[in-house]
Design an enzyme around this catalytic site. Structure first.
Site, short mmCIF file in Angstrom:
data_model
loop_
_atom_site.label_atom_id
_atom_site.label_comp_id
_atom_site.label_asym_id
_atom_site.label_seq_id
_atom_site.Cartn_x
_atom_site.Cartn_y
_atom_site.Cartn_z
N ARG A 164 -12.39 -12.56 76.70
CA ARG A 164 -10.97 -12.65 76.31
C ARG A 164 -10.40 -14.03 76.64
O ARG A 164 -9.25 -14.16 77.09
CB ARG A 164 -10.12 -11.60 77.04
N SER A 237 -5.15 -2.97 75.27
CA SER A 237 -5.39 -3.04 76.72
C SER A 237 -4.34 -3.93 77.36
O SER A 237 -4.17 -5.09 76.96
CB SER A 237 -6.75 -3.69 77.00
N GLU A 333 -3.87 -8.72 80.45
CA GLU A 333 -4.53 -9.36 79.32
C GLU A 333 -3.45 -9.82 78.34
O GLU A 333 -3.64 -10.76 77.58
CB GLU A 333 -5.46 -8.34 78.65
N1 EPU Z 1 -12.19 4.74 81.49
C1 EPU Z 1 -11.67 5.72 82.28
N2 EPU Z 1 -10.40 6.14 82.03
C2 EPU Z 1 -9.65 5.64 81.03
C3 EPU Z 1 -10.19 4.63 80.21
C4 EPU Z 1 -11.47 4.19 80.46
O1 EPU Z 1 -12.29 6.23 83.19
O2 EPU Z 1 -8.50 6.10 80.88
C5 EPU Z 1 -13.56 4.24 81.76
C6 EPU Z 1 -14.68 5.13 81.30
O3 EPU Z 1 -15.70 5.01 82.26
C7 EPU Z 1 -15.16 4.50 80.01
C8 EPU Z 1 -14.96 3.03 80.33
O4 EPU Z 1 -13.77 3.01 81.13
O5 EPU Z 1 -16.46 4.80 79.75
C9 EPU Z 1 -14.77 2.12 79.14
O6 EPU Z 1 -13.67 2.57 78.37
P1 EPU Z 1 -13.49 2.09 76.86
O7 EPU Z 1 -14.75 2.24 76.11
O8 EPU Z 1 -12.28 2.74 76.31
O9 EPU Z 1 -13.28 0.53 77.01
P2 EPU Z 1 -12.41 -0.37 77.99
O10 EPU Z 1 -13.31 -1.16 78.82
O11 EPU Z 1 -11.37 0.45 78.67
C10 EPU Z 1 -12.46 -2.41 76.36
C11 EPU Z 1 -11.50 -3.37 75.72
C12 EPU Z 1 -10.80 -2.72 74.53
C13 EPU Z 1 -11.86 -2.27 73.54
C14 EPU Z 1 -12.78 -1.28 74.25
C15 EPU Z 1 -13.92 -0.80 73.37
C16 EPU Z 1 -10.75 -4.83 77.51
C17 EPU Z 1 -9.63 -5.21 78.42
N3 EPU Z 1 -10.52 -3.80 76.70
O12 EPU Z 1 -11.69 -1.35 76.94
O13 EPU Z 1 -10.03 -3.73 73.90
O14 EPU Z 1 -11.28 -1.65 72.41
O15 EPU Z 1 -13.37 -1.93 75.41
O16 EPU Z 1 -14.84 -1.82 73.23
O17 EPU Z 1 -11.80 -5.45 77.55
C18 EPU Z 1 -7.85 -4.69 73.72
O18 EPU Z 1 -8.33 -5.74 74.13
O19 EPU Z 1 -6.61 -4.60 73.45
C19 EPU Z 1 -8.69 -3.51 73.60
C20 EPU Z 1 -8.20 -2.33 73.22
#
Ligand code: EPU
Length: 339
Positions: A164, A237, A333
């Site tokens: 990012r 996010s 972010e």
């Molecule tokens: N998780 C939880 N609780 C929650 C959300 C997530 O426990 O409420 C944990 C779970 O272990 C899950 C892991 O987090 O397996 C990953 O969650 P998710 O796949 O939803 O991805 P993220 O890491 O929370 C990132 C990006 C998103 C992107 C998703 C999918 C960042 C800051 N965010 O989120 O990007 O869509 O991966 O690839 O890196 C954005 O930048 O606006 C955005 C939405």
């Protein structure tokens, strides 16, 4: 070119915060942008550039000029039998570009389907989702220098992409405006990138998946987890996933054995901020006009009529809980603009 005075930004930020800018100017070409930069108004005022407003939080009215690109167009500028380079205008909607690529059977950006925002913002913050980052497709970024009006083309290497992150968010912040982005895509030899947890589950026959299948799967997962900004104001996010040392992660894991991580290097891991926030009991919690989304704790939402301070206050409370419980500092972010 269109100029608006005392302009409400309500429809230009996906958080749906009702603030005003002294001026809002939309330009259609590099020439128009260059003459704008030379104008008395821009020489004398503070200004900033926005894209789709999907990663912004305005705290106050903006006392200056907001610029917005309407530079459009998608053209093939280079091609071989197996690859094509597309040059897209900064003012194109990002997801229209992805849809165009998928319709032409050009592979490379389909995992980034459904991300709100515009082409011009994609290199600035190196958008990423479902195991892909846009840096893997960008080959060049055309810009205009905000001081001199000169054009410059940055190679992907010069953009210094990170998670990012890029040079446009650091050393060159405010110094260049992106006008066109060149993306290299596959015409042949494409293989689906469906290793990311939830994507793997959504796609049943990964071996035979088409570009359209991947796009549809990503759109389905996104609609399940992420609120539609037109219905519930949000900026995706709100925080970055924090990177911590492997040693620190080991210490936290002794106390919280379920803590997930993604390996970044031999010495660092990335921890999902959504997990940390959920563990602090924030998922689905409302505070006045704002809330933490019930399906993804990393997303803060405006339930209607919230202002920037309401959102910042919620963000501060979340950061304090995560710091107290895990000793980890969360970094927003979202780009916070104090006005
Ligand atoms: N998780 C939880 N609780 C929650 C959300 C997530 O426990 O409420 C944990 C779970 O272990 C899950 C892991 O987090 O397996 C990953 O969650 P998710 O796949 O939803 O991805 P993220 O890491 O929370 C990132 C990006 C998103 C992107 C998703 C999918 C960042 C800051 N965010 O989120 O990007 O869509 O991966 O690839 O890196 C954005 O930048 O606006 C955005 C939405």
């Amino acid at each position: 070119m269109k100029t608006f005075e005392n302009y409400s930004l309500l429809n230009n930020n996906t958080f749906g915060v009702d603030v005003k800018a002294n001026y809002f100017i939309e330009y259609d070409s590099v020439d128009e942008l260059q003459s704008l930069l030379r104008s008395d108004l821009l020489q004398e005022s503070k200004f900033m550039h926005i894209g789709g407003g999907s990663n912004l939080l305005f705290i106050n009215d903006y006392q200056g000029v907001i610029l917005h690109s309407q530079i459009k167009g998608i053209d093939a500028v280079e091609g071989t039998r197996s690859k094509v380079v597309l040059r897209a205008g900064a003012g194109e909607r990002w997801d229209d570009f992805v849809e165009y690529c998928v319709s032409k059977n050009y592979g490379g950006v389909e995992n980034l389907s459904g991300i709100p925002g515009e082409v011009g913002a994609t290199p600035v913050q190196n958008i990423g989702a479902y195991g892909a980052e846009v840096r893997n497709s960008i080959v060049a970024v055309e810009c205009v220098n905000t001081k001199t009006g000169e054009e410059r083309i940055f190679t992907a290497k010069e953009c210094q992409f990170g998670y990012r992150d890029s040079i446009f968010k650091r050393e060159l912040k405010g110094k260049y405006i992106v006008t066109y982005v060149h993306y290299q895509l596959c015409k042949t030899g494409w293989t689906p990138n469906v290793d990311y947890g939830s994507l793997k589950t959504e796609i049943h026959d990964a071996e035979h998946a088409t570009l359209k299948d991947v796009r549809n799967a990503v759109l389905t997962i996104r609609s399940r987890k992420l609120p539609e900004p037109k219905v519930l104001g949000n900026a995706g996010s709100f925080f970055m996933n924090p990177v911590v040392s492997t040693a620190k992660y080991g210490e936290i894991k002794l106390k919280f054995p379920d803590i997930p991580c993604y390996i970044v290097s031999d010495t660092e891991v990335k921890v999902p901020a959504g997990w940390l926030i959920e563990q602090c009991g924030w998922k689905g919690k409302s505070v006045g006009k704002v809330a933490v989304h019930g399906s993804q704790a990393l997303v803060l939402i405006n339930k209607g009529g919230a202002n920037g301070l309401d959102i910042i206050n919620l963000s501060d409370s979340i950061r304090a809980s995560v710091r107290d419980k895990f000793g980890i500092d969360l970094t927003p972010e979202v780009n916070i603009i104090f006005g």
